[in-house]
Scaffold this motif. Structure first.
Motif, PDB file in Angstrom:
ATOM      1  N   ALA A 145       0.967  -0.957  -0.412  1.00  0.00           N
ATOM      2  CA  ALA A 145      -0.125   0.208   0.235  1.00  0.00           C
ATOM      3  C   ALA A 145       1.437   1.029   0.381  1.00  0.00           C
ATOM      4  N   THR A 146       0.381   1.988  -0.946  1.00  0.00           N
ATOM      5  CA  THR A 146       1.595   2.866  -1.089  1.00  0.00           C
ATOM      6  C   THR A 146       0.946   4.758  -0.516  1.00  0.00           C
ATOM      7  N   GLY A 147      -0.292   4.665  -0.047  1.00  0.00           N
ATOM      8  CA  GLY A 147      -0.623   5.557   0.650  1.00  0.00           C
ATOM      9  C   GLY A 147      -1.067   6.805   0.048  1.00  0.00           C
ATOM     10  N   GLY A 148      -0.940   7.054  -1.973  1.00  0.00           N
ATOM     11  CA  GLY A 148      -1.247   7.794  -2.141  1.00  0.00           C
ATOM     12  C   GLY A 148      -2.619   7.639  -3.159  1.00  0.00           C
ATOM     13  N   VAL A 149      -3.230   6.583  -2.901  1.00  0.00           N
ATOM     14  CA  VAL A 149      -4.235   6.328  -3.741  1.00  0.00           C
ATOM     15  C   VAL A 149      -5.646   6.165  -2.936  1.00  0.00           C
ATOM     16  N   GLN A 150      -6.182   5.194  -2.609  1.00  0.00           N
ATOM     17  CA  GLN A 150      -7.572   5.488  -1.812  1.00  0.00           C
ATOM     18  C   GLN A 150      -8.136   5.581  -0.828  1.00  0.00           C
ATOM     19  N   SER A 151      -6.849   5.933   0.243  1.00  0.00           N
ATOM     20  CA  SER A 151      -6.015   5.522   1.779  1.00  0.00           C
ATOM     21  C   SER A 151      -4.967   6.725   1.846  1.00  0.00           C
ATOM     22  N   ASP A 152      -5.011   7.109   2.938  1.00  0.00           N
ATOM     23  CA  ASP A 152      -3.693   7.352   2.982  1.00  0.00           C
ATOM     24  C   ASP A 152      -2.732   5.795   4.130  1.00  0.00           C
ATOM     25  N   VAL A 153      -3.469   4.994   4.397  1.00  0.00           N
ATOM     26  CA  VAL A 153      -2.766   4.359   4.980  1.00  0.00           C
ATOM     27  C   VAL A 153      -1.218   3.255   4.384  1.00  0.00           C
ATOM     28  N   LYS A 154      -0.066   3.113   4.977  1.00  0.00           N
ATOM     29  CA  LYS A 154       0.904   2.745   3.817  1.00  0.00           C
ATOM     30  C   LYS A 154       1.268   1.624   4.462  1.00  0.00           C
ATOM     31  N   GLY A 155       1.690   0.305   3.495  1.00  0.00           N
ATOM     32  CA  GLY A 155       2.183  -0.854   3.837  1.00  0.00           C
ATOM     33  C   GLY A 155       3.945  -0.885   4.819  1.00  0.00           C
ATOM     34  N   LEU A 156       4.359  -2.429   4.437  1.00  0.00           N
ATOM     35  CA  LEU A 156       5.693  -1.921   5.304  1.00  0.00           C
ATOM     36  C   LEU A 156       6.536  -1.413   4.204  1.00  0.00           C
ATOM     37  N   PHE A 157       6.647  -1.823   2.715  1.00  0.00           N
ATOM     38  CA  PHE A 157       7.487  -1.132   2.069  1.00  0.00           C
ATOM     39  C   PHE A 157       6.936  -0.087   1.751  1.00  0.00           C
ATOM     40  N   TYR A 158       6.597   0.715   2.295  1.00  0.00           N
ATOM     41  CA  TYR A 158       6.234   2.204   2.342  1.00  0.00           C
ATOM     42  C   TYR A 158       6.723   2.687   3.628  1.00  0.00           C
ATOM     43  N   GLY A 159       7.300   1.879   4.795  1.00  0.00           N
ATOM     44  CA  GLY A 159       7.241   2.719   5.870  1.00  0.00           C
ATOM     45  C   GLY A 159       5.806   3.022   7.091  1.00  0.00           C
ATOM     46  N   GLY A 160       5.520   1.908   5.773  1.00  0.00           N
ATOM     47  CA  GLY A 160       3.856   2.123   7.300  1.00  0.00           C
ATOM     48  C   GLY A 160       4.108   0.813   8.570  1.00  0.00           C
ATOM     49  N   GLY A 161       4.744  -0.004   8.543  1.00  0.00           N
ATOM     50  CA  GLY A 161       5.407  -0.863   9.418  1.00  0.00           C
ATOM     51  C   GLY A 161       4.779  -1.176   9.725  1.00  0.00           C
ATOM     52  N   LEU A 162       4.127  -2.333  10.680  1.00  0.00           N
ATOM     53  CA  LEU A 162       2.941  -3.374  10.180  1.00  0.00           C
ATOM     54  C   LEU A 162       1.881  -3.850  10.244  1.00  0.00           C
ATOM     55  N   ASP A 163       1.119  -2.063  11.035  1.00  0.00           N
ATOM     56  CA  ASP A 163       0.034  -2.167  11.631  1.00  0.00           C
ATOM     57  C   ASP A 163      -1.199  -2.440  10.691  1.00  0.00           C
ATOM     58  N   GLN A 164      -0.826  -1.921   9.171  1.00  0.00           N
ATOM     59  CA  GLN A 164      -1.656  -2.758   8.473  1.00  0.00           C
ATOM     60  C   GLN A 164      -1.806  -4.087   7.733  1.00  0.00           C
ATOM     61  N   LEU A 165      -0.686  -4.521   7.995  1.00  0.00           N
ATOM     62  CA  LEU A 165      -0.957  -6.532   8.105  1.00  0.00           C
ATOM     63  C   LEU A 165      -1.067  -6.461   8.674  1.00  0.00           C
ATOM     64  N   GLY A 166      -1.467  -6.360  10.284  1.00  0.00           N
ATOM     65  CA  GLY A 166      -1.894  -6.729  11.365  1.00  0.00           C
ATOM     66  C   GLY A 166      -3.374  -7.178  11.217  1.00  0.00           C
ATOM     67  N   LYS A 167      -3.730  -5.821  10.719  1.00  0.00           N
ATOM     68  CA  LYS A 167      -5.368  -5.678  10.313  1.00  0.00           C
ATOM     69  C   LYS A 167      -5.774  -6.464   8.973  1.00  0.00           C
ATOM     70  N   GLN A 168      -5.379  -6.360   8.340  1.00  0.00           N
ATOM     71  CA  GLN A 168      -5.343  -7.433   6.774  1.00  0.00           C
ATOM     72  C   GLN A 168      -5.357  -8.930   7.460  1.00  0.00           C
ATOM     73  N   ALA A 169      -4.566  -9.832   8.092  1.00  0.00           N
ATOM     74  CA  ALA A 169      -5.155 -10.459   8.606  1.00  0.00           C
ATOM     75  C   ALA A 169      -5.594 -10.907   8.969  1.00  0.00           C
ATOM     76  N   VAL A 170      -6.272  -9.914  10.217  1.00  0.00           N
ATOM     77  CA  VAL A 170      -7.567 -10.400  10.885  1.00  0.00           C
ATOM     78  C   VAL A 170      -8.756 -10.706  10.355  1.00  0.00           C
ATOM     79  N   GLY A 171      -8.475  -9.307   8.916  1.00  0.00           N
ATOM     80  CA  GLY A 171      -9.871  -9.927   7.968  1.00  0.00           C
ATOM     81  C   GLY A 171      -9.323 -11.182   7.462  1.00  0.00           C
TER      82      GLY A 171
END
Length: 449
Positions: free
Chosen positions: A347-373
């Protein structure tokens, strides 16, 4: 007035003819995906099961449409109740909705949103059918669909997309259905086949596709319809996000097809048409949750990873002994998991929302949420679908008789066959009818020549 509705007033959005027309076209494209899936699956089975496979998809267009109008839309997108289900009386029968009422701050009518989401609800149980080829009673399948969309699909759609749904509120990103559609259907397929068992002759008899051209036609139509499925899920294109999703859908699908073919060539020594079609579908599945969050380069990565891993996954049924007839688990469950989790990386943080993935400096937070889903939907659908299959089996019996399965489910369940060979090849018929002794007639020798 239920949540999700706004009226035409000066301080609210006004109806956009462009967005409304766009969404109606997208709805029609998503509707096309169910017949396309029927062709895709229909070509992959043996001749004797072709019509049954087609009908297992087509019947969803009838059953789910009626249930959606009666109560499905209300359960999925009505007023939230405890973050797990919705309900709005005005949505029951679509009877309390005015033609000028808009959906939840968007510029499209509620009716347009309802019919767009209806097509998702129709397609999802049809996806399950590919895992059950050759062996399920049609009446039992119809009952299973009725129960499954009511108890599984409608609630999960609310979790993921409904205002107040617990996965929606958690912040799980699922642009167009990686969890609600593909993981949901793939896990359901696994649950059902664990209950009903293997086909007669599994791992012993050849069960090759009877019409690869039909498979390719279905895959091509799925690819075409998927642009409406994905790009339409932004409910308009005023800000360009839908256009990005359109591009990413094409990019990821191409990458997945190439990756599947490369794996196939290395592993089996050939590039197959079935591999090309399956790889394309794997890419479409994987980009569905992720395409609004990643760049085109990220879409290439998502597609390539999904193509290679899904190609590996389809062989697990032979090692683990579950009979997933047409690789619903290997493509839709695995592809949905891959696409959903990769949001947490790309996730780049520049399209549908400002959420960033691990490779774009967002850490593991969003990955954890995705895993829960991912694992919440997987576990719920797997367990409840198995229980529903067990219930239907006790009520009607899920499987046809073994003799009927061997002779062909089309004739038993539908009193028809897909192809009529009785009048094919007059010359061949004459030769077949020639006397067993004595020379063949001179006319037949001419025909042979």
């Amino acid at each position: 007035m239920p949540p999700g509705i706004t009226t035409l007033a000066a301080d609210t959005p006004t109806l956009s003819a462009a967005n409304t027309g766009f969404m109606l076209i997208c709805s029609a494209l998503v509707m096309l995906m169910t017949p396309a899936l029927a062709f895709f699956y229909g070509g992959m089975v043996r001749v004797k099961s072709t019509l049954n496979m087609l009908m297992m998809s087509f019947i969803s267009l009838g059953i789910v449409t009626i249930l959606w109008v009666l109560y499905g839309f209300s359960l999925a997108f009505g007023t939230d109740a405890g973050s797990v289900i919705g309900w709005s009386q005005d949505f029951v029968g679509l009877s309390g909705i005015g033609v000028t009422e808009l959906w939840d701050g968007y510029t499209i009518p509620v009716y347009v949103f309802a019919v767009f989401q209806l097509m998702f609800a129709v397609l999802t149980p049809a996806l399950i059918s590919g895992a059950l080829a050759d062996r399920v009673k049609f009446t039992s399948w119809a009952l299973f669909i009725t129960l499954w969309v009511t108890v599984v699909y409608f609630p999960v759609a609310h979790w993921v997309w409904g205002t107040g749904g617990w996965l929606y509120e958690l912040g799980v990103i699922d642009f167009a259905g990686g969890t609600a559609v593909h993981i949901n259907a793939g896990a359901a397929a696994l649950g059902v086949i664990l209950v009903i068992g293997k086909r007669v002759g599994f791992k012993k008899d050849p069960m090759r596709p009877h019409s690869l051209p039909l498979v390719m036609l279905g895959a091509g139509l799925l690819w075409f319809g998927w642009f409406g499925f994905n790009a339409g899920s932004w409910l308009g294109n005023d800000d360009g996000v839908g256009a990005v999703m359109f591009v990413n859908t094409q990019v990821a699908t191409g990458a997945a097809m190439l990756a599947w073919l490369a794996y196939e060539k290395i592993r089996h020594g050939a590039f197959t048409t079935l591999g090309a079609a399956s790889g394309a579908v794997a890419g479409l599945v994987a980009i569905t949750p992720a395409g609004g969050a990643v760049s085109p380069l990220g879409a290439i990565a998502v597609g390539a990873i999904a193509g290679a891993l899904c190609a590996m996954a389809v062989g697990l049924k032979y090692k683990l002994g579950y009979d997933d007839s047409l690789d619903v688990v290997g493509v839709h469950l695995v592809g949905g998991i891959i696409g959903s989790l990769l949001v947490g990386f790309f996730a780049t943080g520049g399209v549908q929302s400002d959420v960033k993935g691990l490779f774009y400096g967002g850490g593991l937070d969003q990955l954890g949420k995705q895993a829960v889903g991912v694992f919440a939907v997987l576990a719920y659908s797997l367990v409840v679908s198995a229980l529903l299959a067990f219930l239907v089996d006790k009520i009607l019996g899920m499987r046809v008789d073994e003799d009927d399965e061997v002779s062909g489910i089309d004739q038993v369940e539908h009193a028809e066959t897909a192809y009529d060979f009785s009048g094919a090849g007059g010359g061949a018929a004459s030769r077949t009818a020639a006397p067993a002794t004595g020379p063949a007639a001179p006319t037949n020798k001419k025909v042979d020549a």
